[in-house]
Design an enzyme around this catalytic site. Structure first.
Site, mmCIF file in Angstrom:
data_model
loop_
_atom_site.group_PDB
_atom_site.id
_atom_site.type_symbol
_atom_site.label_atom_id
_atom_site.label_comp_id
_atom_site.label_asym_id
_atom_site.label_seq_id
_atom_site.Cartn_x
_atom_site.Cartn_y
_atom_site.Cartn_z
ATOM 1 N N GLU A 78 0.829 -1.207 0.000
ATOM 2 C CA GLU A 78 0.000 0.000 0.000
ATOM 3 C C GLU A 78 0.866 1.262 0.000
ATOM 4 O O GLU A 78 0.633 2.196 0.760
ATOM 5 C CB GLU A 78 -0.961 -0.007 1.201
ATOM 6 C CG GLU A 78 -1.915 -1.188 1.177
ATOM 7 C CD GLU A 78 -2.987 -1.154 2.258
ATOM 8 O OE1 GLU A 78 -2.723 -0.587 3.333
ATOM 9 O OE2 GLU A 78 -4.080 -1.678 2.019
ATOM 10 N N ASP B 141 -8.372 -8.927 4.084
ATOM 11 C CA ASP B 141 -8.117 -7.816 4.993
ATOM 12 C C ASP B 141 -9.135 -7.707 6.124
ATOM 13 O O ASP B 141 -10.000 -6.833 6.077
ATOM 14 C CB ASP B 141 -8.113 -6.511 4.177
ATOM 15 C CG ASP B 141 -7.537 -5.347 4.973
ATOM 16 O OD1 ASP B 141 -7.097 -5.575 6.104
ATOM 17 O OD2 ASP B 141 -7.528 -4.217 4.450
ATOM 18 N N GLU C 2 -12.535 -2.062 12.231
ATOM 19 C CA GLU C 2 -12.554 -1.286 10.986
ATOM 20 C C GLU C 2 -13.652 -1.755 10.032
ATOM 21 O O GLU C 2 -14.325 -0.945 9.403
ATOM 22 C CB GLU C 2 -11.182 -1.422 10.309
ATOM 23 C CG GLU C 2 -11.126 -0.822 8.917
ATOM 24 C CD GLU C 2 -9.760 -0.999 8.241
ATOM 25 O OE1 GLU C 2 -8.836 -1.563 8.868
ATOM 26 O OE2 GLU C 2 -9.633 -0.568 7.083
#
Ligand code: GCW
Length: 716
Positions: free
Chosen positions: A305, A379, A407
């Site tokens: 990323e 993820d 998240e």
């Protein structure tokens, strides 16, 4: 008359605990035990006999006095010798001649293990909490207190415990400006501007809480790291925290930005094979150890990323990790190198990329490198199959990384007990060496004989008064620690302990709340991403549903990449006819996941593209089943609310009200998820809703029009 009034007041007070609580005390509340039971416990805690003190043993002693004082109304007297029945003898063979004289079998307990045993000392009945290392004694104290907190008998004790995993660590994604990436519990705990001079009492309470569940490490800064964290100005701050944590057996680690030599010292490269770069890291590591003698090591996110890494110089992950490992090795430090890599330059299925990059490197890492692998291949989704790297790199130590901060699971407001998720991953069978090759056995090192072992949890802790943003998110911190200590433990049993310690031992509360917690994980899967769907969250902030989203520059950041719905069907074909990600699993697992008739419903759309009219095991068509699951998820939240509504008598008002309100938010958002997803998928599937099913409250256009520029926790 007065007496009657007093009795009435007392009765009212008993119905609802009067004392205000805000959750700050976590599961270490030590509130008084009811008189009769306390009476039964007191004879087991008449004296405290602890030998020579060290900072860790002092912490153990203090905790014992604090705990027993709170629970039993009075702390035992401290004494130099056992002079009556009911003493608690605490220490190690080195610190206490009494412990040494008992000739207990402490050898083999390691530095962190402990035993708690009912013994006789000088003719008196006593309980000994003994360990080889000081921190073992501290862990033993927390365990002893837990016995009282959960109302277990104290007679005839014979407990022997040792952690099964070596590095039990929290990863804080905390930035130097005190923002927390994916944090939903306020600002970072670390007061960088006032460190090292001001040591907030909260740092000690953080250490106590961690030690109470066996967590022994903390990475202070975000894996999306800035080089400045490694500058002397910040190292002295980290050193101050390390000093607070040290007595509690907690080591400090730092996330290292791979390009730090360029940013901090103006080097022209950060090529891991360049002697100048290697020297820079050696010097930097030496400097860190001068300030933090028990520094744990580095966590590194590289070539992932947008983070810099060895591949920028044509080198491999092993080259990068080994360079840092070589610098740390003389000091006993380790490198936790993350396997969370994927690239949009790579046209292949994102779920396959970590395996493709790392499996060829098996056996190429130094002995003090451990790969940190997320529980699933994408993820931290509400549900993923276990990561195919587990079991696939026998020559390399692998640690699992779980995300405690939610998240992708409703932030801090949704009640989701992650113990159930952790347990599901840990119990998954990789079949690497035949049946029983569970992820837990990869993690504890027993499968391939590794001594370096670890479990990491991305912290959900911030400066909110209740630490985690909600009362029930504390359970995720707690469960993580307990499972890191022993990955074979049951999530349900851990939930029960947590409920008892955090609220009450009253079975009328414990039983329904544990059931609610255990069901909560399946509920969130159903109302967000049922049947193996994944990553349908709003782009960037990941708040709320956005299965329609195709706006981000990278295909693999967009929900449409994951669900692939069209008029024919839905799902990501990862079977042999598709990306063949299944082939990364051991043959028996691949055979099961890759076969449409054998794949569990939970992973159906993760591995297969399925026509809308496909007949499910339930007898419903896939479309009907999808609607059913979404609706069921919302129904489960309604059920949770009903359960909670009936429990007000057992909880103090402040904590009760917070959970009541949050369950309300959860219900609204679960409904939003369901409605938006059904509205969207119906437009694609073009099928009617099953009979009797409530249609979405709004049009798809409405859901698509919502935007959340200030959603919390966003990456900087
Ligand atoms: O889940 C994703 C998050 C990023 C995070 C990344 C990672 C720290 O959205 O915020 O970055 O994972 O794990 O590296």
């Amino acid at each position: 008359m007065l007496a009657a009034l007093a009795a009435l007041l007392l009765a009212v007070a008993c119905v609802r605990p009067a004392r205000a609580e805000d959750g700050y005390d976590l599961w270490l509340r030590y509130r008084p035990i009811a008189a009769a039971q306390a009476q039964a416990y007191r004879p087991f805690a008449t004296q405290l006999v602890a030998g020579r003190s060290t900072p860790t043993l002092a912490a153990a002693r203090d905790e014992l006095l604090r705990g027993l004082g709170g629970l039993l109304g009075a702390a035992p007297s401290s004494s130099g010798a056992v002079t009556r029945d009911g003493a608690v003898v605490l220490g190690t063979p080195t610190s206490s001649s009494l412990v040494a004289g008992l000739h207990l079998d402490t050898a083999g307990l390691g530095r962190e293990g402990y035993l708690i045993r009912s013994v006789r000392v000088d003719g008196h009945a006593a309980t000994v909490i003994a360990a080889n290392g000081d921190v073992g004694a501290l862990y033993g104290v927390f365990r002893f207190l837990r016995l009282l907190q959960t109302r277990q008998p104290l007679a005839h004790l014979d407990i022997r415990e040792q952690p099964k995993v070596q590095v039990r660590i929290l990863d804080h994604w905390d930035n130097l400006d005190r923002s927390v990436e994916r944090g939903y519990a306020g600002q970072s705990l670390w007061g960088w501007p006032t460190l090292p001079d001001y040591l907030a009492p909260r740092y000690t309470d953080y250490a106590r809480a961690n030690a109470s569940v066996g967590i022994n490490g903390t990475v202070l800064n975000n894996v999306n790291a800035v080089a400045l964290s490694l500058d002397e100005r910040y190292l002295v701050k980290a050193a101050a925290l390390a000093k607070v944590f040290r007595p509690y057996g907690i080591r400090v680690y730092l996330s290292a930005r791979f390009s730090a030599p360029i940013e901090l010292s103006g080097l022209h490269s950060t090529d891991p094979l360049d002697p100048q770069v290697r020297r820079w890291w050696r010097d930097k590591v030496d400097e860190i150890y001068r300030l933090i003698p028990d520094f744990g090591g580095f966590l590194v996110k590289a070539n992932s990323e947008g983070q810099p890494g060895p591949q920028d110089y044509g080198r491999s992950h092993a080259d990068g990790a080994n360079m840092l490992a070589d610098a740390l090795a003389p000091h006993g430090g380790i490198v936790m190198w993350r396997a969370f890599v994927y690239s949009d330059k790579q046209p292949d299925d994102r779920a396959k990329q970590a395996y493709q990059e790392f499996v060829p490197l098996d056996g190429k890492f130094r002995g003090n490198v451990i790969l940190q692998v997320k529980n699933g291949p994408i993820d931290f989704q509400p549900r993923e199959p276990f990561h195919p790297l587990f079991g696939a790199m026998p020559k390399t130590p692998l640690m699992v990384e779980f995300q405690l901060t939610k998240e992708y699971l409703g932030f801090a407001t949704h009640l989701v007990y992650l113990g159930a998720l952790f347990e599901e991953t840990l119990r998954a069978d990789t079949w690497a060496h035949g049946k029983g090759s569970t992820v837990a056995r990869v993690i504890d090192g027993s499968l391939d004989g590794h001594r370096l072992t670890g479990m990491a949890g991305v912290a959900n802790i911030g400066s909110d008064r209740n630490w985690t943003g909600s009362q029930f998110d504390q359970a995720n911190w707690y469960a993580f620690g307990r499972l890191a200590w022993d990955p074979q433990q049951s999530a349900r049993a851990i939930a029960a302990d947590w409920v008892r310690m955090t609220y009450t031992n009253d079975p009328r509360f414990v039983a329904p709340v544990v059931d609610m917690m255990m069901a909560s994980r399946e509920a969130v899967v159903d109302y967000m991403t049922p049947l193996g769907l994944a990553h349908l969250m709003g782009a960037g902030h990941h708040y709320g549903p956005a299965p329609w989203d195709d706006s981000l520059p990278r295909a693999d950041w967009n929900p449409v990449y994951y669900h692939r719905a069209d008029a024919q069907g839905i799902g990501f074909d990862r079977s042999a006819s598709g990306s063949n990600a299944v082939a990364q699993y051991a043959a028996p697992v691949a055979a099961q996941f890759g076969d449409l008739t054998r794949v569990p419903d939970e992973y159906l759309l993760w591995f297969h593209r399925v026509p809308w009219d496909y007949r499910m095991r339930s007898g419903r068509t896939l479309w009907d089943e999808l609607v059913h699951r979404y609706t069921h998820g919302v129904d489960e939240v309604k059920r949770m609310r009903r359960t909670w509504r009936g429990l007000s008598a057992y909880v103090d008002k402040e904590r009760y009200d917070e959970t009541t309100a949050f369950l309300g938010i959860q219900q609204q958002e679960a409904q939003w998820w369901r409605d938006a997803c059904i509205a969207y998928f119906q437009g694609i599937a073009r099928r009617p809703l099953p009979a009797g099913v409530e249609p979405p409250a709004h049009t798809l256009t409405y859901y698509e029009s919502l935007s959340f520029p200030y959603a919390p926790g966003q990456a900087k």
